[in-house]
Design a protein around this motif. Structure first.
Motif, short mmCIF file in Angstrom:
data_model
loop_
_atom_site.label_atom_id
_atom_site.label_comp_id
_atom_site.label_asym_id
_atom_site.label_seq_id
_atom_site.Cartn_x
_atom_site.Cartn_y
_atom_site.Cartn_z
N MET A 105 0.81 -1.20 0.00
CA MET A 105 0.00 0.00 0.00
C MET A 105 0.85 1.27 0.00
O MET A 105 0.52 2.25 -0.67
CB MET A 105 -0.93 -0.01 1.22
N MET A 137 1.89 2.48 -3.50
CA MET A 137 0.88 2.82 -4.48
C MET A 137 0.98 4.26 -4.98
O MET A 137 0.95 4.51 -6.19
CB MET A 137 -0.51 2.54 -3.92
N PRO A 138 1.06 5.26 -4.08
CA PRO A 138 1.13 6.64 -4.58
C PRO A 138 2.37 6.93 -5.42
O PRO A 138 2.36 7.84 -6.25
CB PRO A 138 1.13 7.48 -3.30
N PRO A 197 0.67 7.17 -9.31
CA PRO A 197 0.18 8.45 -8.77
C PRO A 197 -1.09 8.97 -9.45
O PRO A 197 -1.97 9.52 -8.78
CB PRO A 197 1.36 9.41 -9.03
N VAL A 241 -4.10 6.78 -8.29
CA VAL A 241 -4.46 7.07 -6.91
C VAL A 241 -5.21 8.40 -6.83
O VAL A 241 -6.21 8.54 -6.11
CB VAL A 241 -3.21 7.08 -6.01
N SER A 298 -9.32 9.01 -5.79
CA SER A 298 -9.43 9.74 -4.52
C SER A 298 -10.28 11.00 -4.64
O SER A 298 -10.41 11.74 -3.66
CB SER A 298 -8.03 10.11 -4.00
N CYS A 348 -12.26 7.98 -11.57
CA CYS A 348 -11.74 6.82 -12.29
C CYS A 348 -12.87 6.07 -13.01
O CYS A 348 -12.67 5.53 -14.10
CB CYS A 348 -11.03 5.89 -11.32
#
Length: 372
Positions: free
Chosen positions: A248, A251-252, A256, A259, A263, A300
């Motif tokens: 985890m 992930m960013p 990027p 994510v 978000s 997304c």
């Protein structure tokens, strides 16, 4: 039938008050599916509700409770709206007990696809469906001479290179259902603008820039960022498929753009690139596909189908979405599976926390190693 009337519709009634009622209805020589004869079984009235009609065409093909030689019929083509009523893939046993390797609840595209893959892998599959036809949102109804889709406007990813192409190919859809590319994809009407939206990304963006020249750079940055999101989602999915899910905390760094897109809502994501409210409204026309307004819709969720539509085109299956559902249903039954309609699942039985059986409102109980 003897006259060879094209497009004849034959209703073969069977009433099942107790147990199972079936009627053999052989077509006479010369009355072949090439004449476009459609036979529909009307049963499932009362009792156990497993009535069905076995209809045999002169060409030798046989169907249970659905159109004769559906895919081969040159008049109707695949996917004509019908009432399946009873069971597909063989008669249900007189007993209200069945056994399977896998029981699938629901014959929507998800259930059909899962059942299709499992049946092709050699599993004994039983599908239970509440409705009288397969497909879920991928089905249709008719009123007079008109056929209505219940949901589908256009599909994405169905050509080579598209995300759904290998699935449809594996399930036999690509070989049996032709797809027509939609161009334009759609036309959107606003008080001051009428935009014919091309399925080709570059053509669509040129149209928008011509109508909103002051937003040209914003459109470029928007589409570029959306493409990066799609690329990173693809990389993430490939990592999952190879069982290499990143930790985890990585992930960013590794994803990027993905994510960031998951978000925030689509309204905020879009506003970071394009500020003209009229252009925002035009670009966001398809938000209704996803069931939430832009202020609540995950960015997304909007981005991925947009990229798919405008990279691989928008398509419509000849014969409608029902043609896809029918074809996958045929794949299931062709590999030994069965589909049972008007069987509403009321409960899943479990032993020691493990699902072992499914029970329907008609009293049918199906035991299985796996419940989907």
């Amino acid at each position: 039938l003897e006259t060879g009337c094209r497009g004849a519709i034959v209703w073969v009634p069977a009433v099942a008050f107790c147990g199972v009622a079936r009627h053999e209805f052989p077509f006479s020589a010369g009355t072949c599916c090439r004449l476009g004869v459609l036979a529909v079984g009307l049963s499932d009235w009362g009792g156990f509700g497993t009535g069905g009609n076995r209809v045999t065409c002169a060409c030798g093909k046989t169907s249970l409770g659905d159109p004769v030689c559906r895919v081969h019929c040159t008049v109707f083509g695949p996917g004509i709206g019908v009432d399946y009523s009873g069971d597909k893939g063989g008669p249900m046993a007189d007993s209200q007990e069945m056994q399977a390797d896998v029981v699938v609840i629901g014959a929507g595209l998800g259930g059909l696809s899962a059942a299709g893959y499992l049946a092709m892998a050699g599993k004994k599959v039983v599908v239970l469906e509440h409705h009288r036809v397969p497909g879920g949102y991928a089905h249709e109804f008719t009123r007079g001479d008109f056929r209505f889709e219940v949901a589908l406007h256009a599909m994405d990813g169905v050509c080579e290179g598209g995300w759904v192409y290998p699935i449809l190919q594996h399930l036999g859809v690509i070989d049996r259902v032709p797809f027509q590319r939609l161009e334009p994809f759609y036309t959107t009407h606003f008080p001051e603008h009428e935009i014919r939206v091309s399925g080709d990304k570059e053509a669509y963006i040129r149209t928008l820039k011509a109508a909103f020249p002051h937003e040209s750079s914003g459109l470029d940055s928007l589409v570029a960022d959306m493409e990066k999101v799609a690329e990173e989602v693809g990389a993430f999915v490939r990592a999952l498929q190879s069982q290499q899910r990143p930790p985890m905390e990585e992930m960013p760094v590794r994803f990027p753009h993905m994510v960031a897109a998951v978000s925030q809502c689509w309204k905020d994501y879009l506003s970071a690139h394009v500020t003209d409210p009229k252009l925002q409204g035009i670009f966001t026309t398809l938000w209704g596909y996803y069931g939430l307004p832009p202020s609540r819709l995950c960015a997304c969720t909007f981005i991925l189908p947009w990229i798919s539509y405008h990279h691989h085109g928008a398509w419509y299956p000849v014969g409608g979405s029902m043609a896809i559902s029918n074809t996958i249903a045929d794949t299931i039954t062709g590999h030994g599976g069965s589909i049972h309609y008007r069987q509403t699942v009321e409960r899943i039985e479990s032993v020691g926390g493990r699902a072992v059986a499914v029970v329907t409102d008609k009293g049918l109980r199906v035991t299985a190693d796996v419940v989907v």
